[in-house]
Design a protein around this motif. Structure first.
Motif, mmCIF file in Angstrom:
data_model
loop_
_atom_site.group_PDB
_atom_site.id
_atom_site.type_symbol
_atom_site.label_atom_id
_atom_site.label_comp_id
_atom_site.label_asym_id
_atom_site.label_seq_id
_atom_site.Cartn_x
_atom_site.Cartn_y
_atom_site.Cartn_z
ATOM 1 N N LEU A 172 0.838 -1.196 0.000
ATOM 2 C CA LEU A 172 0.000 0.000 0.000
ATOM 3 C C LEU A 172 0.875 1.250 0.000
ATOM 4 C CD1 LEU A 172 -3.073 0.088 0.004
ATOM 5 C CD2 LEU A 172 -2.956 0.870 2.372
ATOM 6 N N ALA A 173 1.932 1.198 0.838
ATOM 7 C CA ALA A 173 2.857 2.326 0.888
ATOM 8 C C ALA A 173 3.481 2.536 -0.485
ATOM 9 C CB ALA A 173 3.935 2.068 1.935
ATOM 10 N N PHE A 174 3.822 1.427 -1.122
ATOM 11 C CA PHE A 174 4.419 1.511 -2.447
ATOM 12 C C PHE A 174 3.424 2.144 -3.428
ATOM 13 C CE2 PHE A 174 5.086 -0.248 -6.677
ATOM 14 C CZ PHE A 174 6.363 0.222 -6.910
ATOM 15 N N TYR A 175 2.188 1.682 -3.283
ATOM 16 C CA TYR A 175 1.121 2.191 -4.142
ATOM 17 C C TYR A 175 0.948 3.696 -3.955
ATOM 18 C CZ TYR A 175 -3.429 2.342 -6.433
ATOM 19 O OH TYR A 175 -4.465 2.619 -7.265
ATOM 20 N N ASP A 176 0.916 4.108 -2.658
ATOM 21 C CA ASP A 176 0.789 5.534 -2.345
ATOM 22 C C ASP A 176 1.900 6.328 -2.988
ATOM 23 O OD1 ASP A 176 -1.463 5.236 -0.926
ATOM 24 O OD2 ASP A 176 -0.542 5.382 1.056
ATOM 25 N N GLN A 177 3.114 5.755 -2.916
ATOM 26 C CA GLN A 177 4.267 6.443 -3.457
ATOM 27 C C GLN A 177 4.122 6.616 -4.974
ATOM 28 O OE1 GLN A 177 7.859 4.381 -2.567
ATOM 29 N NE2 GLN A 177 8.706 6.135 -1.490
ATOM 30 N N ALA A 178 3.673 5.545 -5.617
ATOM 31 C CA ALA A 178 3.500 5.595 -7.063
ATOM 32 C C ALA A 178 2.424 6.619 -7.436
ATOM 33 C CB ALA A 178 3.125 4.211 -7.599
ATOM 34 N N MET A 179 1.353 6.640 -6.618
ATOM 35 C CA MET A 179 0.283 7.612 -6.847
ATOM 36 C C MET A 179 0.807 9.030 -6.704
ATOM 37 S SD MET A 179 -2.983 6.479 -7.200
ATOM 38 C CE MET A 179 -4.120 7.323 -6.089
ATOM 39 N N ALA A 180 1.548 9.251 -5.632
ATOM 40 C CA ALA A 180 2.090 10.578 -5.371
ATOM 41 C C ALA A 180 2.983 11.014 -6.529
ATOM 42 C CB ALA A 180 2.869 10.580 -4.054
ATOM 43 N N GLU A 181 3.757 10.074 -7.013
ATOM 44 C CA GLU A 181 4.658 10.347 -8.126
ATOM 45 C C GLU A 181 3.858 10.751 -9.375
ATOM 46 O OE1 GLU A 181 7.866 10.648 -8.014
ATOM 47 O OE2 GLU A 181 7.804 11.169 -10.150
ATOM 48 N N ALA A 182 2.785 10.000 -9.634
ATOM 49 C CA ALA A 182 1.945 10.284 -10.803
ATOM 50 C C ALA A 182 1.296 11.661 -10.672
ATOM 51 C CB ALA A 182 0.883 9.200 -10.965
ATOM 52 N N VAL A 183 0.836 11.973 -9.472
ATOM 53 C CA VAL A 183 0.210 13.277 -9.240
ATOM 54 C C VAL A 183 1.228 14.397 -9.449
ATOM 55 C CG1 VAL A 183 -0.802 14.775 -7.458
ATOM 56 C CG2 VAL A 183 -1.590 12.413 -7.696
ATOM 57 N N ARG A 184 2.446 14.176 -8.923
ATOM 58 C CA ARG A 184 3.506 15.178 -9.098
ATOM 59 C C ARG A 184 3.780 15.432 -10.570
ATOM 60 N NH1 ARG A 184 6.190 13.835 -4.544
ATOM 61 N NH2 ARG A 184 7.163 12.021 -5.486
#
Ligand code: C2E
Ligand code: MG
Ligand code: MG
Ligand code: MG
Length: 277
Positions: A10-22
């Motif tokens: 989930l943390a990994f997923y969050d990170q990937a999401m954050a990256e995509a948003v950035r």
């Protein structure tokens, strides 16, 4: 352990999401600057008549070069669509396409039709008709030269309003096309009511056309249907001679694709046009 694993992923997923948003945020601010600095360009992909291979028109496709690299429309159009940027970008495209077409026609070049993609949000914008009319008037392009490509999703978003708008556009003399036809959820029920001139067969129908019997039957059905409704059919993404042969046998009207030409910068496209009679 399973819980921990889930939390980890989930943390990994969050990170990937954050990256995509950035990345999207960064893109959106770059897009804004690009509009001001005229970093956009239109490419033109030739369209050919299937029956005799004659060049009959082109589709204008937006290109954005950032620091020497092309960023694909599939990446930046959705970002532009999340904000009002898509309006400015869309009108920039329409203005440039119309001015360019007028210039080529004034040189006596045989450009029968120029297609421009219109995004859903742009099409439904309250000022769309007014701004389009003003762009047409300023460029003095004969409206029947301009084909607006609209995707199926646009049509379905608000059918009564879409139908009214389409009727107005037809009254202005413009031509209308349903892009990526057959990929939405839609089709047959509303198709007969649409005042369109063309449907574009999505590349996904073309890819295996020479080998896959089912694809062939589907394409054949769409072409027959279009003929009954009085629409022309343009096939997208034709890359192989075998695909073109099937399209020819099935009575498809026009095609575009790498088999004959990739989208070209204006100066290269105009050379093709000059060789056409
Ligand atoms: P589309 O309107 O369906 O355009 C066709 C896409 O297929 C183009 O991709 C074109 O370069 C590509 N293509 C053409 N022939 C072939 C082929 O033989 N093989 C393959 N693999 N691809 C082929 P492009 O230029 O990357 O544009 C992608 C999408 O971005 C367009 O799909 C359209 O939906 C959107 N787009 C492009 N320009 C504009 C624009 O000015 N305004 C708006 N609203 N959308 C645009
Ligand atoms: Mg298109
Ligand atoms: Mg298309
Ligand atoms: Mg497509």
């Amino acid at each position: 352990a399973a819980k921990q694993l889930a939390r980890g992923s989930l943390a990994f997923y969050d990170q990937a999401m954050a990256e995509a948003v950035r990345r999207r945020l960064a893109l959106s601010s770059l897009l804004r600057q690009a509009l001001q600095s005229e970093a956009f360009e239109l490419y033109y992909q030739p369209q050919y008549r299937v029956a005799d291979g004659q060049l009959v028109g082109a589709e204008a496709l937006l290109r954005w070069q950032h620091e020497g690299q092309f960023i694909p429309p599939a990446e930046f159009i959705p970002v532009a669509e999340e904000s009002s940027l898509i309006y400015e970008l869309g009108f920039w495209v329409l203005r440039h396409a119309c001015d360019q077409a007028v210039q080529w026609l004034a040189q006596g070049l045989p450009l029968h039709s120029l297609s421009v993609n219109v995004s859903a949000r742009q099409f439904h914008h309250p000022d769309f008709m007014e701004r389009l009319a003003s762009i047409l008037a300023q460029s003095a392009l004969a409206p029947h030269r301009l084909m607006l490509e609209i995707t199926e999703s646009v049509v379905l978003e608000n059918l009564p309003e879409t139908l009214a708008r389409m009727a107005q556009l037809k009254q202005m003399g413009l031509r209308l096309s349903i892009d990526d036809f057959g990929t939405g959820y839609s089709s047959l029920a509303y198709l007969k009511d649409l005042p369109v001139d063309e449907v574009k067969l999505d590349r996904s129908f073309i890819t295996r056309l020479a080998f896959d019997h089912k694809d062939r039957v589907m394409v054949s059905g769409i072409i027959t249907l279009a003929q009954v409704m009085g629409f022309k059919v343009t096939a997208e993404g034709v890359e192989e001679a075998g695909q073109l042969a099937v399209l020819h046998a099935l009575g498809c009207h026009q095609f575009q694709g790498y088999l004959r030409s990739r989208p070209l910068p204006a100066d290269e496209f105009v050379r093709r046009l000059a060789q056409t009679d």
